[in-house]
Design a protein around this motif. Sequence first.
Motif, PDB file in Angstrom:
ATOM      1  N   ARG A  10      -2.339  -7.546  -5.413  1.00 37.77           N
ATOM      2  CA  ARG A  10      -2.993  -6.325  -4.932  1.00 37.77           C
ATOM      3  C   ARG A  10      -4.351  -6.716  -4.368  1.00 37.77           C
ATOM      4  O   ARG A  10      -5.137  -7.385  -5.037  1.00 37.77           O
ATOM      5  CB  ARG A  10      -3.155  -5.345  -6.089  1.00 37.77           C
ATOM      6  CG  ARG A  10      -3.757  -4.018  -5.657  1.00 37.77           C
ATOM      7  CD  ARG A  10      -3.756  -3.028  -6.788  1.00 37.77           C
ATOM      8  NE  ARG A  10      -4.823  -3.315  -7.734  1.00 37.77           N
ATOM      9  CZ  ARG A  10      -4.968  -2.680  -8.898  1.00 37.77           C
ATOM     10  NH1 ARG A  10      -4.108  -1.746  -9.262  1.00 37.77           N
ATOM     11  NH2 ARG A  10      -5.960  -2.978  -9.700  1.00 37.77           N
ATOM     12  N   THR A  12      -7.885  -5.801  -1.650  1.00 36.87           N
ATOM     13  CA  THR A  12      -8.683  -4.875  -0.851  1.00 36.87           C
ATOM     14  C   THR A  12      -8.784  -5.383   0.582  1.00 36.87           C
ATOM     15  O   THR A  12      -9.047  -4.616   1.496  1.00 36.87           O
ATOM     16  CB  THR A  12     -10.099  -4.691  -1.434  1.00 36.87           C
ATOM     17  OG1 THR A  12     -10.716  -5.975  -1.559  1.00 36.87           O
ATOM     18  CG2 THR A  12     -10.040  -4.010  -2.797  1.00 36.87           C
ATOM     19  N   GLU A  13      -8.562  -6.697   0.757  1.00 38.63           N
ATOM     20  CA  GLU A  13      -8.496  -7.289   2.094  1.00 38.63           C
ATOM     21  C   GLU A  13      -7.847  -8.655   1.965  1.00 38.63           C
ATOM     22  O   GLU A  13      -7.894  -9.279   0.907  1.00 38.63           O
ATOM     23  CB  GLU A  13      -9.873  -7.416   2.725  1.00 38.63           C
ATOM     24  CG  GLU A  13     -10.828  -8.287   1.936  1.00 38.63           C
ATOM     25  CD  GLU A  13     -12.235  -8.286   2.509  1.00 38.63           C
ATOM     26  OE1 GLU A  13     -12.648  -9.326   3.047  1.00 38.63           O
ATOM     27  OE2 GLU A  13     -12.901  -7.234   2.413  1.00 38.63           O
ATOM     28  N   THR A  27      -6.532  -4.728   5.754  1.00 40.55           N
ATOM     29  CA  THR A  27      -7.554  -4.097   4.936  1.00 40.55           C
ATOM     30  C   THR A  27      -6.827  -3.165   3.986  1.00 40.55           C
ATOM     31  O   THR A  27      -6.001  -2.360   4.425  1.00 40.55           O
ATOM     32  CB  THR A  27      -8.543  -3.314   5.810  1.00 40.55           C
ATOM     33  OG1 THR A  27      -9.145  -4.225   6.735  1.00 40.55           O
ATOM     34  CG2 THR A  27      -9.627  -2.677   4.963  1.00 40.55           C
ATOM     35  N   GLY A  28      -7.102  -3.286   2.695  1.00 39.48           N
ATOM     36  CA  GLY A  28      -6.360  -2.564   1.681  1.00 39.48           C
ATOM     37  C   GLY A  28      -6.946  -1.223   1.328  1.00 39.48           C
ATOM     38  O   GLY A  28      -7.865  -0.772   1.993  1.00 39.48           O
ATOM     39  N   PRO A  29      -6.364  -0.613   0.286  1.00 39.79           N
ATOM     40  CA  PRO A  29      -5.480  -1.284  -0.643  1.00 39.79           C
ATOM     41  C   PRO A  29      -4.168  -1.693   0.025  1.00 39.79           C
ATOM     42  O   PRO A  29      -3.647  -0.985   0.885  1.00 39.79           O
ATOM     43  CB  PRO A  29      -5.239  -0.242  -1.744  1.00 39.79           C
ATOM     44  CG  PRO A  29      -5.500   1.077  -1.094  1.00 39.79           C
ATOM     45  CD  PRO A  29      -6.531   0.814  -0.048  1.00 39.79           C
ATOM     46  N   GLY A  30      -3.694  -2.860  -0.381  1.00 40.44           N
ATOM     47  CA  GLY A  30      -2.445  -3.376   0.151  1.00 40.44           C
ATOM     48  C   GLY A  30      -2.001  -4.564  -0.669  1.00 40.44           C
ATOM     49  O   GLY A  30      -2.554  -4.831  -1.740  1.00 40.44           O
ATOM     50  N   CYS A  32      -0.959  -8.776  -0.584  1.00 40.94           N
ATOM     51  CA  CYS A  32      -0.808 -10.097   0.007  1.00 40.94           C
ATOM     52  C   CYS A  32       0.369 -10.719  -0.726  1.00 40.94           C
ATOM     53  O   CYS A  32       0.343 -10.818  -1.965  1.00 40.94           O
ATOM     54  CB  CYS A  32      -2.066 -10.932  -0.179  1.00 40.94           C
ATOM     55  SG  CYS A  32      -1.930 -12.593   0.520  1.00 40.94           S
ATOM     56  N   LEU A  59      -0.326  -0.597  -6.782  1.00 44.67           N
ATOM     57  CA  LEU A  59      -1.579  -0.242  -6.123  1.00 44.67           C
ATOM     58  C   LEU A  59      -2.346   0.743  -7.008  1.00 44.67           C
ATOM     59  O   LEU A  59      -1.812   1.237  -8.001  1.00 44.67           O
ATOM     60  CB  LEU A  59      -1.292   0.332  -4.734  1.00 44.67           C
ATOM     61  CG  LEU A  59      -0.641  -0.670  -3.761  1.00 44.67           C
ATOM     62  CD1 LEU A  59      -0.354  -0.003  -2.425  1.00 44.67           C
ATOM     63  CD2 LEU A  59      -1.494  -1.898  -3.577  1.00 44.67           C
ATOM     64  N   CYS A  65       3.152   0.782  -1.827  1.00 45.60           N
ATOM     65  CA  CYS A  65       2.836   0.735  -0.390  1.00 45.60           C
ATOM     66  C   CYS A  65       3.465   1.933   0.317  1.00 45.60           C
ATOM     67  O   CYS A  65       2.849   2.544   1.189  1.00 45.60           O
ATOM     68  CB  CYS A  65       3.344  -0.562   0.216  1.00 45.60           C
ATOM     69  SG  CYS A  65       2.386  -2.018  -0.260  1.00 45.60           S
ATOM     70  N   ALA A  70       0.398   1.644   2.681  1.00 44.13           N
ATOM     71  CA  ALA A  70      -0.488   0.486   2.533  1.00 44.13           C
ATOM     72  C   ALA A  70       0.102  -0.720   3.267  1.00 44.13           C
ATOM     73  O   ALA A  70       1.313  -0.925   3.277  1.00 44.13           O
ATOM     74  CB  ALA A  70      -0.669   0.164   1.057  1.00 44.13           C
ATOM     75  N   ASP A 135      -7.622  -7.389  -6.072  1.00 47.30           N
ATOM     76  CA  ASP A 135      -8.173  -6.190  -6.697  1.00 47.30           C
ATOM     77  C   ASP A 135      -7.617  -6.059  -8.097  1.00 47.30           C
ATOM     78  O   ASP A 135      -6.464  -5.713  -8.297  1.00 47.30           O
ATOM     79  CB  ASP A 135      -7.800  -4.970  -5.834  1.00 47.30           C
ATOM     80  CG  ASP A 135      -8.359  -3.687  -6.386  1.00 47.30           C
ATOM     81  OD1 ASP A 135      -9.287  -3.721  -7.204  1.00 47.30           O
ATOM     82  OD2 ASP A 135      -7.858  -2.615  -5.991  1.00 47.30           O
TER      83      ASP A 135
END
Length: 144
Positions: A10, A12-13, A27-30, A32, A59, A65, A70, A135
Amino acid sequence: MGAMRAVAQRVTEAAVTVDGETVGKITGPGLCVLVGVTHDDTPEKAAQLARKLWSLRILPDERSCSDIDAPLLVVSQFTLYGDARKGRRPTWNAAAPGPVAEPLVDEVVARLRELGATVETGRFGASMKVSLVNDGPFTVVLEI
């Protein structure tokens, strides 16, 4: 029988650069997501992984998502199949070779996009620099 493996973080970027050029950025929330492929993985497993990533409720506020549209940054990561149980140097025997792995990572991305996801990617086989702000930190290992 092996499993397609992914590490979902999780964020934030997050961004991927190759030779100083940003090739993917969210750019999150998202999420990786590092994706590893083994020899007997299939397009069906890739589709299952995509559905799981799209609906995984990790998230903020236990949302997925799909709940908040997201973005995801998906990066191929053959080293997820490194085996360091013996000796000091990992072996990569369980990792699928590029001609097998690349289409399956592409399939995960394609299926996520079919589900409506915004997906950025790394560059398969390149020497990538991945930067992210985890995050939480919140990281989940998935095997499909």
